[in-house]
Design an enzyme around this catalytic site. Structure first.
Site, PDB file in Angstrom:
ATOM      1  CB  ALA A 268      76.677  53.569 -21.547  1.00  0.00           C
TER       2      ALA A 268
ATOM      3  CB  ALA B 194      72.866  53.366 -19.667  1.00  0.00           C
ATOM      4  CG  ASP B 195      75.075  58.001 -24.285  1.00  0.00           C
ATOM      5  OD1 ASP B 195      74.169  57.747 -25.105  1.00  0.00           O
ATOM      6  OD2 ASP B 195      75.941  58.885 -24.500  1.00  0.00           O
ATOM      7  CD1 TRP B 196      74.730  53.199 -29.078  1.00  0.00           C
ATOM      8  CD2 TRP B 196      72.674  54.064 -29.300  1.00  0.00           C
ATOM      9  NE1 TRP B 196      74.162  52.653 -30.189  1.00  0.00           N
ATOM     10  CE2 TRP B 196      72.898  53.171 -30.361  1.00  0.00           C
ATOM     11  CE3 TRP B 196      71.453  54.728 -29.229  1.00  0.00           C
ATOM     12  CZ2 TRP B 196      71.955  52.917 -31.341  1.00  0.00           C
ATOM     13  CZ3 TRP B 196      70.516  54.485 -30.211  1.00  0.00           C
ATOM     14  CH2 TRP B 196      70.763  53.589 -31.251  1.00  0.00           C
TER      15      TRP B 196
END
Ligand code: NOJ
Length: 745
Positions: free
Chosen positions: A276, A272-274
């Site tokens: 997210a 996952a992105d930061w």
């Protein structure tokens, strides 16, 4: 699993069990068997720990890594920090090493031009070597995983992250994404394709805003670079922070599992992105952290970056029967596979003491300089003001707020870059000029971002006393990168006034345009004779620019984005559809604006040289292509390219394809190939292309690739505006299954 660095690490493993003696090699259990053995020993908490990526924050619980609650880290950005974190992981009950991640976007300590600038080289070989050099340097500081390359196709220059990608074109982005993946691997880093998918389409160029992309457009334009990166062996894929057509990508099973895993067969890690996963609550698709955890894992997201929710909720959710343990195990396996693939279990601990001596090595700086040179784009050169002729130019006035701007040259996404390592344009120009006996008088004119005029008089005086003015103007580093989208594309402050003031002396002006992305140039093209796009050139930018101004190398960079006249034209790309009323200058009822041309100031692919090239008529060697059952069919085309100017130079021959009549309206031109030719004055070379016939196709909304039979057109030239197009025929077409293959529009 795919063998990666099957050298020393593999050999070490074969001898394991006899590690301290040179005795009889034992038969190595397979990596899969080792993974299963580890999994069988893991508690649910330790499994959740492997799926938990933490950042280096002051509030971190120092015992978490040692307790096995962390599988990967980010921002432990020097060798001491990385060694300490990894050491704690190795001291945990199961001793599983960490993935040590960092955004190595354009370098670790030696800073290379930003990816958009590198894309201007149109040179996959160079891009690969640059990525390998960045990787080697960062790996020497204990980094094992980069969150790059960014495979998002950027269609709007207001989006700050346009600088982190490879431009507006899907083919070029894909080609260079693959080159970066290969380069990172060459240098010892695992790579991550990001941000899957559609992030480049944020509304209004506003970072983090929603994206709405028609399914066929997604398959034609946004997905192919990811597919290219996966084919090149990317290790991981990162979700986007955005919602695509209303569904946050981090909860989008259709994207993460349907397309990525099922259609494309991607077996690597999805991260996952930061935060997210946590943001699914803000997006309004999850009530709380537990639901966000369930949705993200169910969608196919293996690792949670920095929200801590997988660690907090997975064990209880599994115990409560709301998440099958098998799903957690599958994600853990992918993390462990990457760690085994990188050889982390066999690697000695990170050696921070030696790391410093491996930074900023001459060889790394040499490649950074080569990359900076290759990225420079000569936008115009009236009266051949460039290259500087030391016979005529005895004194140069160097002006402008970015002439001596070390930190701006480092740019955003700086890794561990330091301003004191940068060779600024001032330093580079002074040194190069001195070698030709030319004097450089530096009068900045105004300080960075140029809010006052007090220095104008000194700059004008320097200009009066000089034979040539070199003006370095544009945008500071903080006007590009993540969280730096802008509503304007103009230069901040009074820079245009400064340019006018020095130009009014009547002395010729060579403008070096500084900044991450194209900006509005206003009256600069009239004021300045020559304009050289320098981008944000990195540690070695100063010498690279100086050598180019003096003609040691001829510029060969080409614009990987269309250069707009004004921000009001956004979005503006070369691959627009023809429309029912194509633009006709002066004709009101055709596509355009009442107050501005709809055409770019400089087209995609544009870039001059100190010499000139003539492109001959393309010859189609396969005038009738049958895709049909001969799916591997290629279109073969060639054209002669002659250096008709006075100097050696590099031609970047670009191949564009079009399908004039199809079942749906298609762009008039799409880039499908580029060949670099180094030619001496008077020399003719051949730009020879072999294009997979599937690249002629487009996609239906479900991802089916369609190559229609009928007439197509192909042209070869020096930019997207120019090439003469000739016809060829596809005799038998093709319909590929969804995911069976990817072509571009
Ligand atoms: C958020 C960004 O969107 C992503 O690209 C980056 O890798 C992470 N932050 C980590 O820095």
């Amino acid at each position: 699993m795919r063998a990666r660095w099957a050298g020393p690490a593999a050999a070490a493993w074969l001898c394991l069990g006899a590690a301290h003696a040179q005795s009889v090699p034992v038969l190595a259990p397979s990596v899969e068997a080792r993974i299963e053995a580890l999994l069988a020993r893991m508690t649910l908490e330790e499994k959740a720990g492997q799926l938990n990526l933490i950042s280096n924050e002051p509030l971190n619980d120092p015992g978490a890594i040692r307790r096995g609650e962390v599988g990967a880290v980010i921002n432990f950005s020097n060798a001491w920090l990385a060694a300490e974190a990894d050491g704690a992981a190795r001291a945990s009950r199961l001793g599983i090493p960490l993935l040590v991640g960092l955004d190595i976007v354009h370098g670790y300590r030696t800073i290379f031009p930003l990816p958009l600038a590198l894309a201007a080289s149109f040179d996959p070989g160079l891009v690969r070597r640059a990525a390998a050099a960045m990787a080697r340097e960062s790996a020497s500081a204990g980094i094992t995983w980069t969150f790059a390359p960014m495979a998002d196709v950027a269609r709007d220059l207001r989006w700050g992250r346009v600088v982190e990608g490879l431009g507006e074109d899907s083919w070029l982005t894909g080609r260079l994404t693959a080159a970066q993946v290969e380069g990172f691997r060459d240098g010892g880093l695992a790579s991550t394709l990001k941000h899957f998918a559609g992030y480049g389409a944020v509304l209004g160029g506003r970072d983090y805003d929603a994206t709405f992309v028609a399914p066929s457009e997604l398959h034609d334009l946004h997905l192919p670079p990811f597919r290219a990166g996966i084919r090149a062996g990317a290790d991981a894929v990162m979700t986007a922070l955005t919602a695509l057509n209303g569904v946050p990508t981090t909860a989008d099973a259709g994207l993460m599992t349907g397309i990525l895993r099922r259609q494309w067969g991607f077996s690597g890690l999805v991260v996952a992105d930061w935060q997210a996963v946590a943001s699914l609550v803000k997006h309004g698709v999850a009530r709380d952290g537990a639901e966000a955890t369930r949705k993200a894992l169910a969608a196919g997201v293996d690792m949670d970056m920095t929200s801590g929710l997988y660690l907090r909720h997975l064990p209880d959710e599994v115990r409560a029967g709301r998440i099958p343990e098998a799903a957690v195990d599958a994600a853990v396996r992918r993390v462990l596979r990457l760690k085994f693939g990188l050889g982390l279990f066999e690697r000695p601990p990170i050696d921070p003491a030696g790391a410093e001596s491996r930074l900023l090595l001459p060889e790394t700086r040499r490649i950074a300089r080569e990359a900076a040179r290759a990225s420079l784009v000569l936008l115009q050169n009236r009266e051949a003001v460039l290259p500087i002729d030391p016979e005529r130019v005895r004194r140069i006035a160097l002006v402008g707020p970015f002439a001596d701007a070390a930190w701006d040259q480092v740019g955003p996404h700086e890794g561990n870059g330091q301003p004191q390592d940068t060779v600024t344009i001032l330093t580079g120009l002074r040194e190069r000029a001195a070698a030709s006996g030319v004097e450089v008088v530096f009068a900045e004119g105004c300080p960075r971002v140029c809010t006052e005029r007090t220095g104008f008089a000194a700059a004008v005086e320097a200009a009066r006393g000089a034979d040539l003015v070199v003006a370095v103007m544009g945008e500071p580093r903080d006007r590009s990168g993540e969280g730096s989208s802008t509503a304007y594309l103009n230069w901040p402050g009074l820079q245009h006034d400064l340019l006018a003031a020095v130009a009014e002396t009547g002395k010729p002006v060579a403008l070096v345009v500084f900044g991450g992305r194209p900006t509005e140039l206003g009256d600069a093209p009239e004021r300045a004779h020559a304009m050289l796009m320098a981008w944000i050139p990195g540690t070695e930018g100063g010498p690279a620019i100086a050598e180019t101004l003096f003609g040691d190398v001829s510029p060969s960079g080409k614009l990987p984005v269309s250069w707009p006249r004004t921000v009001g034209q956004m979005p503006l790309t070369y691959d627009a559809l023809p429309g029912g009323r194509p633009h006709l200058p002066g004709s009101r009822w055709t596509m355009g604006y009442a107050d501005e041309s709809p055409l770019p100031l400089f087209p995609f692919g544009h870039g001059l040289s100190y010499t000139r090239f003539a492109y001959g008529e393309p010859e189609v060697l396969t005038p009738k292509v049958g895709v049909g059952d001969r799916y591997e069919a290629v279109l073969e085309v060639r054209a002669p390219v002659t250096n008709i100017g006075p100097r050696p130079g590099r031609a970047v021959a670009q191949l564009y394809l079009g399908q004039p009549v199809a079942s749906r309206s298609r762009p008039k031109r799409l880039l499908k190939g580029a060949v670099l030719l180094d030619l001496a004055s008077g020399e003719t070379g051949t730009a020879h292309f072999r294009i997979p016939a599937r690249d002629l196709g487009y996609h239906e909304p479900d991802g089916t690739l369609v190559v229609e039979p009928g007439e197509y057109r192909v042209g070869i030239g020096g930019d997207s505006a120019g090439p003469r197009m000739v016809s060829f025929t596809v005799e038998t077409g093709w319909r590929g299954p969804p995911g069976g293959d990817q072509a571009q529009r």
